[in-house]
Design a protein around this motif. Structure first.
Motif, PDB file in Angstrom:
ATOM      1  N   VAL A   1       0.849  -1.191   0.000  1.00  0.00           N
ATOM      2  CA  VAL A   1       0.000   0.000   0.000  1.00  0.00           C
ATOM      3  C   VAL A   1       0.891   1.249   0.000  1.00  0.00           C
ATOM      4  O   VAL A   1       1.755   1.385   0.872  1.00  0.00           O
ATOM      5  CB  VAL A   1      -0.924   0.019   1.233  1.00  0.00           C
ATOM      6  N   PRO A   2       0.712   2.153  -0.962  1.00  0.00           N
ATOM      7  CA  PRO A   2       1.547   3.359  -0.999  1.00  0.00           C
ATOM      8  C   PRO A   2       1.285   4.253   0.203  1.00  0.00           C
ATOM      9  O   PRO A   2       0.165   4.322   0.704  1.00  0.00           O
ATOM     10  CB  PRO A   2       1.127   4.037  -2.308  1.00  0.00           C
ATOM     11  N   ARG A   3       2.318   4.914   0.657  1.00  0.00           N
ATOM     12  CA  ARG A   3       2.210   5.876   1.751  1.00  0.00           C
ATOM     13  C   ARG A   3       2.954   7.140   1.336  1.00  0.00           C
ATOM     14  O   ARG A   3       4.120   7.087   0.968  1.00  0.00           O
ATOM     15  CB  ARG A   3       2.795   5.316   3.052  1.00  0.00           C
ATOM     16  N   PHE A   4       2.255   8.275   1.385  1.00  0.00           N
ATOM     17  CA  PHE A   4       2.834   9.547   0.960  1.00  0.00           C
ATOM     18  C   PHE A   4       3.439  10.265   2.155  1.00  0.00           C
ATOM     19  O   PHE A   4       2.805  10.362   3.211  1.00  0.00           O
ATOM     20  CB  PHE A   4       1.756  10.420   0.312  1.00  0.00           C
ATOM     21  N   ASP A   5       4.654  10.751   2.004  1.00  0.00           N
ATOM     22  CA  ASP A   5       5.357  11.455   3.067  1.00  0.00           C
ATOM     23  C   ASP A   5       5.334  12.955   2.779  1.00  0.00           C
ATOM     24  O   ASP A   5       6.062  13.445   1.920  1.00  0.00           O
ATOM     25  CB  ASP A   5       6.803  10.957   3.168  1.00  0.00           C
ATOM     26  N   LYS A   6       4.465  13.682   3.487  1.00  0.00           N
ATOM     27  CA  LYS A   6       4.294  15.115   3.249  1.00  0.00           C
ATOM     28  C   LYS A   6       5.466  15.959   3.739  1.00  0.00           C
ATOM     29  O   LYS A   6       5.535  17.148   3.446  1.00  0.00           O
ATOM     30  CB  LYS A   6       3.001  15.596   3.914  1.00  0.00           C
ATOM     31  N   SER A   7       6.375  15.353   4.495  1.00  0.00           N
ATOM     32  CA  SER A   7       7.490  16.126   5.045  1.00  0.00           C
ATOM     33  C   SER A   7       8.644  16.296   4.061  1.00  0.00           C
ATOM     34  O   SER A   7       9.523  17.146   4.274  1.00  0.00           O
ATOM     35  CB  SER A   7       8.018  15.436   6.311  1.00  0.00           C
ATOM     36  N   LEU A   8       8.653  15.521   2.996  1.00  0.00           N
ATOM     37  CA  LEU A   8       9.768  15.567   2.050  1.00  0.00           C
ATOM     38  C   LEU A   8       9.700  16.801   1.146  1.00  0.00           C
ATOM     39  O   LEU A   8       8.641  17.377   0.953  1.00  0.00           O
ATOM     40  CB  LEU A   8       9.779  14.291   1.204  1.00  0.00           C
ATOM     41  N   TRP A   9      10.870  17.169   0.614  1.00  0.00           N
ATOM     42  CA  TRP A   9      10.984  18.300  -0.301  1.00  0.00           C
ATOM     43  C   TRP A   9      10.382  19.577   0.284  1.00  0.00           C
ATOM     44  O   TRP A   9       9.601  20.274  -0.364  1.00  0.00           O
ATOM     45  CB  TRP A   9      10.351  17.990  -1.658  1.00  0.00           C
ATOM     46  N   GLY A  10      10.707  19.830   1.526  1.00  0.00           N
ATOM     47  CA  GLY A  10      10.265  21.070   2.157  1.00  0.00           C
ATOM     48  C   GLY A  10       8.764  21.190   2.297  1.00  0.00           C
ATOM     49  O   GLY A  10       8.219  22.301   2.300  1.00  0.00           O
ATOM     50  N   GLY A  11       8.090  20.063   2.444  1.00  0.00           N
ATOM     51  CA  GLY A  11       6.639  20.069   2.589  1.00  0.00           C
ATOM     52  C   GLY A  11       5.886  19.792   1.298  1.00  0.00           C
ATOM     53  O   GLY A  11       4.670  19.615   1.323  1.00  0.00           O
TER      54      GLY A  11
END
Length: 319
Positions: free
Chosen positions: A156-166
């Motif tokens: 299941v994909p999980r998106f990381d909102k903290s990467l690339w400065g938000g």
């Protein structure tokens, strides 16, 4: 199925009617603590929401999954601040106590990679933020739901909102197996394209010809998501009493983040961000109509300004 006594073995009911049947059971201390960890303040709202929504929904999913004899996929549609994530967490916890193997994931987890979205923005400058139709990997979503629906193991994909400065990027996927209840939530899960003519008199903030062109493009792009929505067994709409509350709720959330020493948007940035989403898919044009459509929506849950539960009803009739 092995389980505990947290969910009652009551006579089977229609899914929506079961959802609209409140319980008199007191909210366990463990669930009060869980609700507080999700950012819900102490007080009657937790007990009331447990009795009117979290517990009845867990019961409804439990019975519907047993009736179907296969994994069930529930879609939850709700704008920013309506409590989609909290609802998923609370119902997932209840289902685990019943012996189920639930999974909650979001439309956000299907975002295209950072690089893909950068290339997309170069083609369509109006897609300056992730979120609107066209910024998701639909084929991946279909593949994941098909595997889950069939009871097969899947990453299941999980998106990381903290990467690339938000700006965010794809994170480490979660490998799961044996899932029997799927909660799939998002700000436009289940939303269908509407007649382009409705945009002739579109409300604010769709005011200029450029705004209207963007809204029309996003409306047309919704057609690509229809095969994904076809994987949903049920759909619940979390509907604010006023869609403009999303701005108030987002502002409060950003202030809480700042108080914790985290980065957060200023008021002008928040207004621009929320306005962007309303220009892409205006709630009054695309979401409000679903609250009256029994062919698509199984139940509607009104969310008041203080996040308490208001009226709950089946689109074809009120209770």
């Amino acid at each position: 199925m092995a389980g505990s006594a947290i969910l009652d073995n009551l006579p089977p009911m229609d899914f929506a009617i079961r959802l609209l049947t409140p319980t008199e059971r007191d909210c366990p201390e463990a669930f009060i603590a869980l609700a507080q960890s999700q950012g819900i303040a102490e007080g009657w709202a937790i007990a009331s929401t447990f009795q009117r929504l979290w517990f009845p929904l867990a019961q409804a999913l439990h019975q519907e999954q047993q009736r179907l004899g296969r994994p069930i996929v529930l879609g939850i549609l709700g704008g920013q601040g309506t409590g989609k994530t909290t609802l998923g967490a609370m119902v997932t916890a209840l289902l685990k106590q019943q012996g189920h193997h639930p999974l909650s994931f979001s439309l956000d987890d299907l975002y295209l990679s950072y690089g893909q979205r950068q290339a997309l923005q170069a083609q369509e400058p109006r897609l300056k933020w992730r979120g609107p139709p066209g910024t998701h990997d639909i084929a991946q979503g279909i593949q994941v739901l098909d595997h889950l629906w069939a009871g097969q193991p899947v990453a299941v994909p999980r998106f990381d909102k903290s990467l690339w400065g938000g700006a965010g990027d794809q994170g480490e996927p979660e490998r799961v197996a044996g899932v029997d209840v799927v909660i799939f939530e998002g700000w436009f899960v289940g939303v269908r394209p509407v007649d382009p003519a409705v945009f002739d008199g579109a409300p604010e903030p769709i005011v200029s010809e450029g705004d209207r062109a963007f809204a029309l493009a996003m409306n047309a792009k919704l057609a690509d998501y229809l095969p994904l929505w076809e994987r949903l067994d049920r759909l619940i709409l979390l509907k604010p009493v006023d869609y403009r509350l999303s701005y108030t709720w987002r502002k409060a959330a950003e202030q809480r983040m700042k108080a914790q020493g985290k980065g957060g948007m200023g008021d002008q940035e928040i207004e621009a961000f929320v306005t962007y989403f309303w220009q892409a898919l205006h709630p009054e044009l695309l979401i409000t109509p679903l609250s009256h459509d029994p062919q698509i929506t199984d139940a509607v849950v009104e969310i008041r300004e203080d996040h308490s539960i208001g009226e709950m009803f089946i689109p074809s009739r009120t209770f």
